[in-house]
Design an enzyme around this catalytic site. Structure first.
Site, PDB file in Angstrom:
ATOM      1  N   CYS A   7     -10.307  -5.092   9.680  1.00  0.00           N
ATOM      2  CA  CYS A   7      -9.734  -6.224  10.078  1.00  0.00           C
ATOM      3  C   CYS A   7     -10.815  -7.141  11.146  1.00  0.00           C
ATOM      4  O   CYS A   7     -10.655  -8.317  11.082  1.00  0.00           O
ATOM      5  CB  CYS A   7      -8.457  -6.188  10.755  1.00  0.00           C
ATOM      6  N   ASP A  30     -22.302  -1.725   3.081  1.00  0.00           N
ATOM      7  CA  ASP A  30     -21.887  -0.463   3.657  1.00  0.00           C
ATOM      8  C   ASP A  30     -22.738  -0.134   4.700  1.00  0.00           C
ATOM      9  O   ASP A  30     -24.278  -0.339   4.372  1.00  0.00           O
ATOM     10  CB  ASP A  30     -21.555   0.656   2.540  1.00  0.00           C
ATOM     11  N   HIS A  46      -4.513  -6.795   5.326  1.00  0.00           N
ATOM     12  CA  HIS A  46      -4.540  -5.292   5.802  1.00  0.00           C
ATOM     13  C   HIS A  46      -3.624  -4.554   4.895  1.00  0.00           C
ATOM     14  O   HIS A  46      -2.292  -4.715   4.789  1.00  0.00           O
ATOM     15  CB  HIS A  46      -4.191  -5.060   7.376  1.00  0.00           C
ATOM     16  N   ASN A  86     -11.495   5.532  -2.486  1.00  0.00           N
ATOM     17  CA  ASN A  86     -10.862   6.845  -1.727  1.00  0.00           C
ATOM     18  C   ASN A  86      -9.567   6.619  -1.022  1.00  0.00           C
ATOM     19  O   ASN A  86      -9.454   5.413  -0.399  1.00  0.00           O
ATOM     20  CB  ASN A  86     -12.085   7.376  -0.697  1.00  0.00           C
ATOM     21  N   GLY A  92     -10.817  11.596   0.603  1.00  0.00           N
ATOM     22  CA  GLY A  92     -11.916  10.904   1.426  1.00  0.00           C
ATOM     23  C   GLY A  92     -12.010   9.680   2.212  1.00  0.00           C
ATOM     24  O   GLY A  92     -12.862   9.432   2.417  1.00  0.00           O
ATOM     25  N   THR A  94     -11.901   7.294   5.048  1.00  0.00           N
ATOM     26  CA  THR A  94     -12.160   7.603   6.512  1.00  0.00           C
ATOM     27  C   THR A  94     -11.915   6.192   7.106  1.00  0.00           C
ATOM     28  O   THR A  94     -11.799   6.183   8.238  1.00  0.00           O
ATOM     29  CB  THR A  94     -13.613   7.710   6.714  1.00  0.00           C
ATOM     30  N   HIS A  97      -8.233   0.925   5.714  1.00  0.00           N
ATOM     31  CA  HIS A  97      -8.008  -0.561   5.266  1.00  0.00           C
ATOM     32  C   HIS A  97      -8.375  -0.600   4.119  1.00  0.00           C
ATOM     33  O   HIS A  97      -9.682  -0.158   3.677  1.00  0.00           O
ATOM     34  CB  HIS A  97      -8.869  -1.604   6.338  1.00  0.00           C
ATOM     35  N   HIS A  99     -10.189  -0.400   0.739  1.00  0.00           N
ATOM     36  CA  HIS A  99     -11.555  -1.157   0.149  1.00  0.00           C
ATOM     37  C   HIS A  99     -11.914  -0.308  -0.982  1.00  0.00           C
ATOM     38  O   HIS A  99     -11.618   0.857  -1.313  1.00  0.00           O
ATOM     39  CB  HIS A  99     -12.293  -0.614   1.297  1.00  0.00           C
ATOM     40  N   HIS A 101     -15.694   0.636  -3.155  1.00  0.00           N
ATOM     41  CA  HIS A 101     -17.257   0.978  -2.841  1.00  0.00           C
ATOM     42  C   HIS A 101     -17.660   0.473  -4.293  1.00  0.00           C
ATOM     43  O   HIS A 101     -17.294   0.430  -5.351  1.00  0.00           O
ATOM     44  CB  HIS A 101     -17.398   2.438  -2.866  1.00  0.00           C
TER      45      HIS A 101
END
Ligand code: AMP
Ligand code: ZN
Length: 113
Positions: A7, A30, A46, A86, A92, A94, A97, A99, A101
């Protein structure tokens, strides 16, 4: 959401290397790239995880459309790429929020670790 790092990236309170943005999503590099091209595609709104996206909300459809746009932009549509979400502790995740990859530029292994 207070104390949500993504955010804060959306609100430009902390810096990121933005590669694309529109009214629904942001795409940025990333911090710890796991492939020559490693972007995070996130909704501006969010959601803690994919488990919190209401039925009928089209954000995930939009995110995959943007993933294809990134593949075309990077010229990896033919050689291939990977989009990963994830979810939760065992998945996995972490950063809480939502997302996705976007990974490209090397051969991906299967199964993931
Ligand atoms: P996940 O483990 O699926 O929740 O992925 C979180 C990802 O966010 C990791 O790949 C981190 O390297 C990345 N990350 C965390 N903080 C930042 C940040 N400030 N800017 C860019 N990427 C980040
Ligand atoms: Zn957030």
């Amino acid at each position: 959401m207070e104390d949500c790092v993504f955010c804060k990236i959306v609100n430009k309170e902390i810096p990121s290397q933005v590669v694309y943005e529109d009214d629904k999503v942001m795409v940025f590099k990333d911090l710890e790239p796991q492939a020559p091209i490693h972007y995070l595609i996130i909704p501006r709104q969010h959601f803690n995880s994919i488990m919190n996206v209401p039925a009928g909300n089209d954000i995930v459809q939009h995110i995959f459309m943007i993933a294809v746009k990134m593949a075309v932009k990077e010229g990896v549509g033919d050689e291939g790429f990977r989009v990963v979400n994830n979810c939760g502790e065992l998945g996995g995740q972490t950063v809480n929020h939502l997302h996705f990859h976007f990974l490209a530029g090397r051969e991906m292994k299967w199964p993931p670790g």
